[in-house]
Design a protein around this motif. Structure first.
Motif, PDB file in Angstrom:
ATOM      1  N   SER A   1       0.818  -1.216   0.000  1.00 43.93           N
ATOM      2  CA  SER A   1       0.000   0.000   0.000  1.00 43.93           C
ATOM      3  C   SER A   1       0.847   1.259   0.000  1.00 43.93           C
TER       4      SER A   1
ATOM      5  N   ARG B   1     -10.178  -6.618   9.729  1.00 42.54           N
ATOM      6  CA  ARG B   1     -10.445  -5.213   9.413  1.00 42.54           C
ATOM      7  C   ARG B   1      -9.174  -4.509   8.938  1.00 42.54           C
ATOM      8  N   GLN B   2      -8.068  -4.772   9.615  1.00 41.67           N
ATOM      9  CA  GLN B   2      -6.808  -4.161   9.193  1.00 41.67           C
ATOM     10  C   GLN B   2      -6.410  -4.639   7.804  1.00 41.67           C
TER      11      GLN B   2
ATOM     12  N   ARG C   1      -8.372  -5.751   5.379  1.00 41.62           N
ATOM     13  CA  ARG C   1      -9.232  -5.166   4.351  1.00 41.62           C
ATOM     14  C   ARG C   1      -8.870  -3.709   4.083  1.00 41.62           C
ATOM     15  N   ARG C   2      -8.550  -2.978   5.146  1.00 45.32           N
ATOM     16  CA  ARG C   2      -8.171  -1.575   4.973  1.00 45.32           C
ATOM     17  C   ARG C   2      -6.867  -1.460   4.187  1.00 45.32           C
TER      18      ARG C   2
ATOM     19  N   GLU D   1      -7.421  -2.251   0.586  1.00 47.65           N
ATOM     20  CA  GLU D   1      -8.026  -1.111  -0.101  1.00 47.65           C
ATOM     21  C   GLU D   1      -6.980  -0.051  -0.411  1.00 47.65           C
TER      22      GLU D   1
END
Length: 677
Positions: A157, A492-493, A495-496, A499
Motif C-alpha cells: 500500500s 479489518r486491518q 481489508r483496509r 483497499e
C-alpha cells in the motif's frame, strides 16, 4: 479477568467444597491484579518496561490459576484447565519470541498441578497437554502468518507499482518519521526533490509505455545512488524525492552531483535539496525550500527533453524490475491448511491415547477407527490445500469437511464416556482456532453447533458434574471470543490495507496495481466484448506550471469523478499515474468502445481536452500489454492530429513551485554546487 471471574462464580456456587475460602481469596487477588492491569494499561503501553510488566502479570495469573486448580483437586477439577486456556490466549496476543517461554511456563504449571494434585485417569493430563499445545501452536502460527500478510500488504500500500519506490503516502510517512527522529536526537536530515525535465514530451512523442519505462528507470537509478538507510519515493507523475538520514548539506551536495551524473545522460532532471537544521527548522520549511531550489534549478538549466536513444536505454535496463505483490488466495490457502492441521493434531493425540492408555476400555477399537478416519481426512485436506483454495466451491468443501470431523469427534466423545471424559477435550479445544481463522458468518454457527452438541453429550451420555461442564464450556467460549476478536480486528486491518494498496489516494479510483488486478480478473472471466480505453489530459503539465499543483490535483479528482459518472457501473476506472487514466469496459465491442470514448471526451471537455485511445479484446490483442500498446498508439495518433488547448487558468493565478512544498515561489537561489557549470 475471565479466569478469576469464572473461579469466583464456581466457588460461590459450590460453597460446600474444600478450601473455598482460600480459593475465593486467590480469585479476588487475581481480580484485583486484573483491574490494576486494566487501569494502568495506557501508562504501561508507553513505558520502556512494558514487556517485563506484562510478562510479570501473566506469570501472576498463571500462579493463581495453578493455585486454584490445586486447591480444587487437580487437573480433573472444573478449574483444572485454566493454565491451558491461558496457553491458547497467549498464542494469539503475544509475539512469537515471547510466546515460546510463556508456553513452556503454562505447560510447566499444568504439569505441576497434574503431579501434585489429585489422581486423574490414566493419560488424562497427557491428552489435555498435547491437544491444547497443538491448538496453541496452530493459533500462534496462524496469527504470525496473518501479521506477516498485513506487513506485506502495508508495504504494497506504500509502494508505487510502476517504479518500486515508495508512493506519496509511504514517502510522507517515512519523511515525517525521519524528521521527528532527527529533531529528537539533534542530528541532520536532508530532503532531495527531483523533477524530470520535459517528461511530458516523452509520453506525447513515444507513447506512455516509453514514459513508464523511463520513470521506472529513474526510480531504480535514484535508489541505486543513495545508501541503504535512505529512502526514495515517487511523489507525483514525474516527481521523485529522497530523504537522507544523518546527512548534512555537504553530504547532500555530493549525493546530488552523483545522481545528476547518472540521470542527465538518460533523463535530464532538475534537483533541489534542503537540510535540517542548517537550512530549515521545520518540516514544512524543509519541503518548501527544497521545492523552491528544484524550481530554481529548472529555470537555470533550461534543459531539453530526453532523447529517443535515452528512452531505449531506459527500456533495456528496466526489463528485470519486479513489483511486490500479495496473493489474494494466500489467506484462503493458509486457512484451509490450518483447518486440516487442526484435525491431524487432535486425531493424532487421540490415537496416541487409544494406543497407550485405553487398554481395557470397551469401545477402544471403535474410537481408534474413528480417529484414524478423521486423521486421514484431515491429512487429505492439508495435502490438497492449494487446490482447494483455488476452487469456486471452497466453502462447500470446507463445510463438508468440518461437518464430517464434527460428527466423528462427537461420536468419539460419546464412546469415551461423555462430556468429562479424557477425549472430550478434542471437541472443545479446536473452538478458539476456528474463531480465529474462520469468517464470523461461518464460524459463529459452527461454534454454536459444537457447544450445543457438547451440552447434548453431557445431558444424554453423562458428565461428572454440571459445574465441570459449565466451567469447561464457559472457559473455552471466553478464550474463543478473545481469539475471534483478534481475528476480526486482523481482518479489518487487512481489508483496509488491501483497499489502500489498490486505491489512488488523490482521486479515490483504482491505482495501477488495483486496475491490473481487476483487468486480470475480468480477462479470466470473459473471452470477448472487453475493451480498454486510455485517456491522457492534454497539456496538463501547463495547469500545474501556471495554476499550481493544487489546481492540477483538483482537476485530476474532477476527471476521475466525471469518468465514473459517465461509464456504466460495471465498468472499471483507474489512474495509472500522472494525468493518465484508463477505463475497462466490461461489455463493449470496438464500435461501442469508440462511442464511449466520444462520450467521455465530450463530458471532460467542460474543463479540459483529452486524447483517448481504444482497444478491444480479440480485435487488437489478447492480453493487457497488447491492448495497452494499441490504445496508446491510437491515443498518440489522435493527439498528433490536433493542437489541444490548455485548460483555462484559475482567476487568481500565481507562479507555482514544483508542488511538494505547496508554497508560492520566491526567487530562491540554488545552493552552491547545484547549478550546472
Amino acid at each position: 479477568m475471565l479466569s478469576p471471574a469464572a473461579a469466583m462464580v464456581y466457588v460461590l456456587g459450590t460453597p460446600g467444597g474444600p478450601h473455598r475460602r482460600a480459593m475465593l481469596a486467590v480469585a479476588v487477588g487475581m481480580a484485583v491484579m486484573g483491574l490494576l492491569a486494566w487501569a494502568t494499561a495506557p501508562a504501561v503501553s508507553r513505558s520502556r518496561l512494558r514487556v517485563p510488566i506484562q510478562l510479570a502479570g501473566a506469570v501472576v495469573t498463571l500462579l493463581g490459576a495453578s493455585g486454584l486448580a490445586l486447591l480444587d483437586g487437580g487437573v480433573t477439577s472444573p478449574l483444572g484447565a485454566l493454565e491451558l486456556f491461558s496457553l491458547v490466549f497467549f498464542a494469539v496476543v503475544l509475539p512469537t519470541r515471547l510466546f515460546a517461554p510463556m508456553a513452556l511456563l503454562c505447560i510447566a504449571a499444568y504439569a505441576t498441578v497434574a503431579l501434585a494434585g489429585g489422581a486423574a485417569p490414566t493419560g488424562f493430563a497427557w491428552v489435555f497437554t498435547f491437544t491444547y499445545a497443538g491448538v496453541a501452536y496452530l493459533a500462534m502460527r496462524h496469527t504470525s502468518a496473518l501479521a506477516s500478510l498485513r506487513r506485506r500488504l502495508g508495504e504494497v500500500s506504500r509502494i508505487d507499482a510502476l517504479t518500486g519506490c515508495l508512493n506519496r503516502r509511504g514517502f510522507d510517512e517515512r519523511l515525517d518519521a525521519e524528521f521527528a527522529a532527527a529533531a529528537r536526537r539533534g542530528g541532520p536530515v536532508t530532503l532531495i526533490l527531483a523533477d524530470l525535465d520535459r517528461f511530458k514530451e516523452v509520453n506525447d512523442s513515444r507513447g506512455h509505455r516509453a514514459g513508464d519505462e523511463l520513470l521506472a528507470w529513474t526510480g531504480r537509478t535514484l535508489a541505486r545512488g543513495i545508501r541503504g538507510i535512505d529512502t526514495v519515493g515517487r511523489i507525483g507523475g514525474d516527481e521523485f524525492a529522497a530523504v537522507l538520514v544523518d546527512a548534512d548539506a555537504d553530504d547532500a551536495r555530493s549525493v546530488v552531483d552523483r545522481l545528476r551524473a547518472e540521470l542527465d545522460p538518460v533523463s535530464p532532471t532538475s534537483i533541489g535539496y534542503a537540510s535540517y537544521p542548517a537550512d530549515a527548522d521545520s518540516l514544512a520549511a524543509l519541503r518548501q525550500l527544497a521545492d523552491e531550489r528544484a524550481y530554481a534549478d529548472k529555470l537555470a538549466r533550461q534543459p531539453g527533453p530526453p532523447s529517443g536513444e535515452s528512452a531505449d536505454r531506459a527500456r533495456v535496463q528496466v526489463e528485470a524490475r519486479t513489483t511486490p505483490a500479495v496473493s489474494g488466495r494466500e489467506r484462503r490457502r493458509r486457512s484451509v491448511a490450518d483447518g486440516g492441521w487442526l484435525g491431524v493434531s487432535v486425531c493424532a493425540v487421540g490415537l496416541g491415547y487409544v494406543v497407550l492408555f485405553a487398554q481395557g476400555q470397551p469401545h477402544r477399537l471403535g474410537m481408534g477407527m474413528l480417529l484414524a478416519a478423521g486423521w486421514l481426512l484431515a491429512a487429505m485436506v492439508v495435502a490438497g490445500a492449494e487446490r482447494l483454495s483455488r476452487s469456486a466451491a471452497l466453502r462447500l468443501w470446507m463445510a463438508g469437511y468440518g461437518l464430517v470431523e464434527f460428527v466423528l469427534s462427537t461420536s468419539i466423545v460419546a464412546l469415551n464416556g461423555g462430556a468429562t471424559s479424557t477425549l472430550a477435550v478434542g471437541l472443545l479445544a479446536p473452538m478458539p482456532l476456528i474463531a480465529l481463522s474462520t469468517p464470523p458468518r461461518v464460524g459463529v454457527p459452527l461454534l454454536g453447533l459444537i457447544s450445543s452438541c457438547y451440552l447434548a453429550v453431557a445431558v444424554f451420555v453423562g458428565a461428572a458434574s454440571p459445574w465441570h461442564v459449565a466451567v469447561q464450556l464457559g472457559g473455552t467460549i471466553a478464550v474463543t471470543i478473545a481469539c475471534g476478536s483478534q481475528g476480526a480486528e486482523a481482518g479489518r486491518q487487512r481489508r483496509r490495507l488491501t483497499e489502500l494498496s489498490r486505491i489512488d489516494a488523490l482521486t479515490g479510483i483504482l491505482n495501477r496495481h488495483g486496475f491490473e488486478q481487476r483487468f486480470a480478473a475480468a480477462l479470466g472471466c470473459t473471452q470477448s466484448d472487453l475493451s480498454l480505453l486510455i485517456l491522457d489530459l492534454d497539456r496538463f503539465k501547463q495547469v500545474n506550471d501556471r495554476q499550481g499543483h493544487a489546481a492540477g490535483d483538483a482537476l485530476l479528482t474532477w476527471v476521475a469523478g466525471t469518468l465514473r459518472a459517465t461509464v456504466e457501473p460495471s465498468d472499471v476506472v483507474g489512474r495509472l499515474g500522472g494525468d493518465e487514466f484508463v477505463v475497462l469496459l466490461s461489455s463493449a465491442d470496438a464500435a461501442e468502445a469508440a462511442a464511449t470514448a466520444e462520450r467521455l471526451g465530450a463530458a471532460l471537455a467542460a474543463r479540459t481536452a483529452a486524447s483517448i485511445g481504444t482497444a478491444t479484446l480479440g480485435v487488437h490483442g489478447s492480453d493487457f500489454d497488447a491492448l495497452y500498446a494499441h490504445a496508446d498508439a491510437e491515443l498518440y495518433a489522435r493527439k498528433s492530429r490536433r493542437r489541444p488547448a490548455t485548460p483555462a487558468p484559475a482567476q487568481n493565478r500565481r507562479r507555482p513551485t514544483l508542488g511538494y512544498g505547496h508554497a508560492e515561489r520566491r526567487e530562491a537561489p540554488a545552493p552552491d554546487g547545484l547549478r550546472p557549470a
